[in-house]
Design a protein around this motif. Structure first.
Motif, PDB file in Angstrom:
ATOM      1  N   UNK A  90      82.379  -1.225 101.788  1.00 47.25           N
ATOM      2  CA  UNK A  90      82.223  -2.660 101.980  1.00 47.25           C
ATOM      3  C   UNK A  90      81.012  -2.976 102.858  1.00 47.25           C
ATOM      4  N   UNK A  91      80.798  -2.165 103.877  1.00 46.59           N
ATOM      5  CA  UNK A  91      79.653  -2.352 104.770  1.00 46.59           C
ATOM      6  C   UNK A  91      78.337  -2.198 104.008  1.00 46.59           C
ATOM      7  N   UNK A  92      78.214  -1.137 103.205  1.00 49.97           N
ATOM      8  CA  UNK A  92      76.985  -0.910 102.455  1.00 49.97           C
ATOM      9  C   UNK A  92      76.780  -1.990 101.395  1.00 49.97           C
ATOM     10  N   UNK A  93      77.874  -2.421 100.772  1.00 50.66           N
ATOM     11  CA  UNK A  93      77.767  -3.489  99.778  1.00 50.66           C
ATOM     12  C   UNK A  93      77.302  -4.788 100.428  1.00 50.66           C
ATOM     13  N   UNK A  94      77.831  -5.082 101.617  1.00 47.11           N
ATOM     14  CA  UNK A  94      77.432  -6.299 102.325  1.00 47.11           C
ATOM     15  C   UNK A  94      75.957  -6.274 102.691  1.00 47.11           C
ATOM     16  N   UNK A  95      75.420  -5.079 102.913  1.00 46.50           N
ATOM     17  CA  UNK A  95      73.994  -4.934 103.229  1.00 46.50           C
ATOM     18  C   UNK A  95      73.131  -4.789 101.971  1.00 46.50           C
ATOM     19  N   UNK A  96      73.796  -4.896 100.818  1.00 47.46           N
ATOM     20  CA  UNK A  96      73.125  -4.838  99.512  1.00 47.46           C
ATOM     21  C   UNK A  96      72.336  -3.539  99.329  1.00 47.46           C
ATOM     22  N   UNK A  97      72.958  -2.442  99.748  1.00 51.39           N
ATOM     23  CA  UNK A  97      72.357  -1.120  99.584  1.00 51.39           C
ATOM     24  C   UNK A  97      72.704  -0.587  98.196  1.00 51.39           C
ATOM     25  N   UNK A  98      71.725  -0.183  97.393  1.00 46.71           N
ATOM     26  CA  UNK A  98      72.038   0.410  96.080  1.00 46.71           C
ATOM     27  C   UNK A  98      72.892   1.669  96.246  1.00 46.71           C
ATOM     28  N   UNK A  99      73.995   1.715  95.523  1.00 47.94           N
ATOM     29  CA  UNK A  99      74.966   2.798  95.692  1.00 47.94           C
ATOM     30  C   UNK A  99      75.316   3.438  94.362  1.00 47.94           C
ATOM     31  N   UNK A 100      75.505   4.751  94.387  1.00 47.17           N
ATOM     32  CA  UNK A 100      76.201   5.457  93.339  1.00 47.17           C
ATOM     33  C   UNK A 100      77.555   5.883  93.878  1.00 47.17           C
ATOM     34  N   UNK A 101      78.457   6.277  92.999  1.00 46.99           N
ATOM     35  CA  UNK A 101      79.773   6.715  93.452  1.00 46.99           C
ATOM     36  C   UNK A 101      80.373   7.657  92.422  1.00 46.99           C
ATOM     37  N   UNK A 102      81.331   8.448  92.856  1.00 50.60           N
ATOM     38  CA  UNK A 102      81.976   9.389  91.938  1.00 50.60           C
ATOM     39  C   UNK A 102      83.299   9.864  92.506  1.00 50.60           C
ATOM     40  N   UNK A 103      84.182  10.214  91.601  1.00 48.96           N
ATOM     41  CA  UNK A 103      85.408  10.932  91.928  1.00 48.96           C
ATOM     42  C   UNK A 103      85.222  12.357  91.426  1.00 48.96           C
ATOM     43  N   UNK A 104      85.231  13.322  92.350  1.00 46.90           N
ATOM     44  CA  UNK A 104      85.019  14.724  91.987  1.00 46.90           C
ATOM     45  C   UNK A 104      86.327  15.516  91.926  1.00 46.90           C
ATOM     46  N   UNK A 105      87.442  14.840  91.951  1.00 43.05           N
ATOM     47  CA  UNK A 105      88.791  15.391  91.997  1.00 43.05           C
ATOM     48  C   UNK A 105      89.112  15.981  93.374  1.00 43.05           C
TER      49      UNK A 105
END
Length: 287
Positions: A90-105
């Motif tokens: 939420x913090x990074x999104x609020x700062x409009x930082x481009x993000x990738x994400x993943x679930x690696x199990x």
């Protein structure tokens, strides 16, 4: 965290070469949430708990050697709780930082770059009893992160006060020029175990059956050149051994394989076959 102390051999800190110290400090303190422990005109040591250094920044006049060289793919900060990852998201999104994400199990992760293009992973581990093993290979995948579930408690980005004090350096992931000599250096030399061979493209290596303390890939191409010393990117990272005996045995193995391992002031310097620099230390001497 038993994978990063006790009998484990693990990565403790990363040193980066960056272009502009002021710019990088602003990013790493305000965006990532580090504290500055020590600083001078050209370098800074960053911490999460006010005591232990996790990241070192060194200002350099040299540019990045080659866009597809060996070197850092990303360093990975391991947060203590899933709620910490939710708040960070939420913090990074609020700062409009481009993000990738993943679930690696085995883990849930965010991915981003610093101002110089150095890769960063911020992640949490799932409980090891839920990891799946097949013939001593850990089951890791790259699937979409379930952001709806992660953020179900709607953390307020205003609650972000920096990295939790129990944040540690979970692992490093490297670009290398090839895998055969890399495997030899890290397993027969440093003493790690290959936990996953990912399709002949990447090796995931660890001690104490962690999913990985070090990973190495050839995604920048076979024969990727070594970075020029002092250029933007990875300066070195530290590998911490549980005892002097374990460190000395690793040094002996490296030398027997024909690799150099030179003693410096309080550490042993080794260089992997792709030109990545490693400082080898013990748990008694690394702070």
């Amino acid at each position: 965290m038993t994978f990063h102390n006790g009998n484990a051999t693990y990565v403790e800190k990363v040193s980066l070469n960056i272009k502009d110290l002021e710019r990088s400090l602003k990013f790493y303190t305000e965006t990532i949430g580090f504290q500055v422990l020590n600083q001078n005109e050209t370098s800074a040591e960053l911490t999460a708990d006010g005591e232990n250094v996790l990241l070192i920044l060194n200002q350099t006049d040299k540019e990045r050697t080659h866009p597809r060289s060996a070197g850092l793919y990303h360093f990975a900060l391991l947060l203590p709780e899933r709620e910490d990852l939710a708040l960070m998201t939420m913090h990074l999104a609020a700062k409009q930082i481009p993000l990738g994400s993943a679930d690696h199990h085995v883990s849930e992760a965010l991915y981003l770059d610093d101002p110089d293009g150095n890769g960063i992973e911020i992640y949490i581990d799932r409980e090891p009893e839920h990891w799946i093993w097949n013939d001593n290979q850990v089951h890791m995948v790259t699937e979409p992160l379930n952001a709806q579930d992660l953020l179900k408690n709607r953390p307020d980005p205003e609650d972000f006060k920096g990295l939790p004090k129990d944040t540690i350096m979970g692992h490093v992931h490297l670009h290398v020029s090839e895998l055969q000599k890399t495997d030899e250096f890290y397993t027969e030399g440093l003493g790690f175990e290959v936990i996953l061979n990912f399709g002949g493209q990447a090796l995931f290596m660890s001690s104490e059956k962690y999913h990985h303390h070090i990973a190495a890939n050839i995604w920048n191409g076979l024969g990727a050149p070594a970075p020029e010393k002092g250029s933007i990117g990875l300066d070195y990272y530290t590998v911490v051994y549980p005892s002097d005996e374990a460190l000395n045995e690793a040094v002996s193995r490296l030398k027997a394989l024909g690799f150099t391992a030179e003693k410096e002031d309080g550490y042993t310097l080794a260089v992997d076959p792709s030109g990545n620099h490693i400082r080898m230390q013990t748990q008694n001497s690394h702070k």
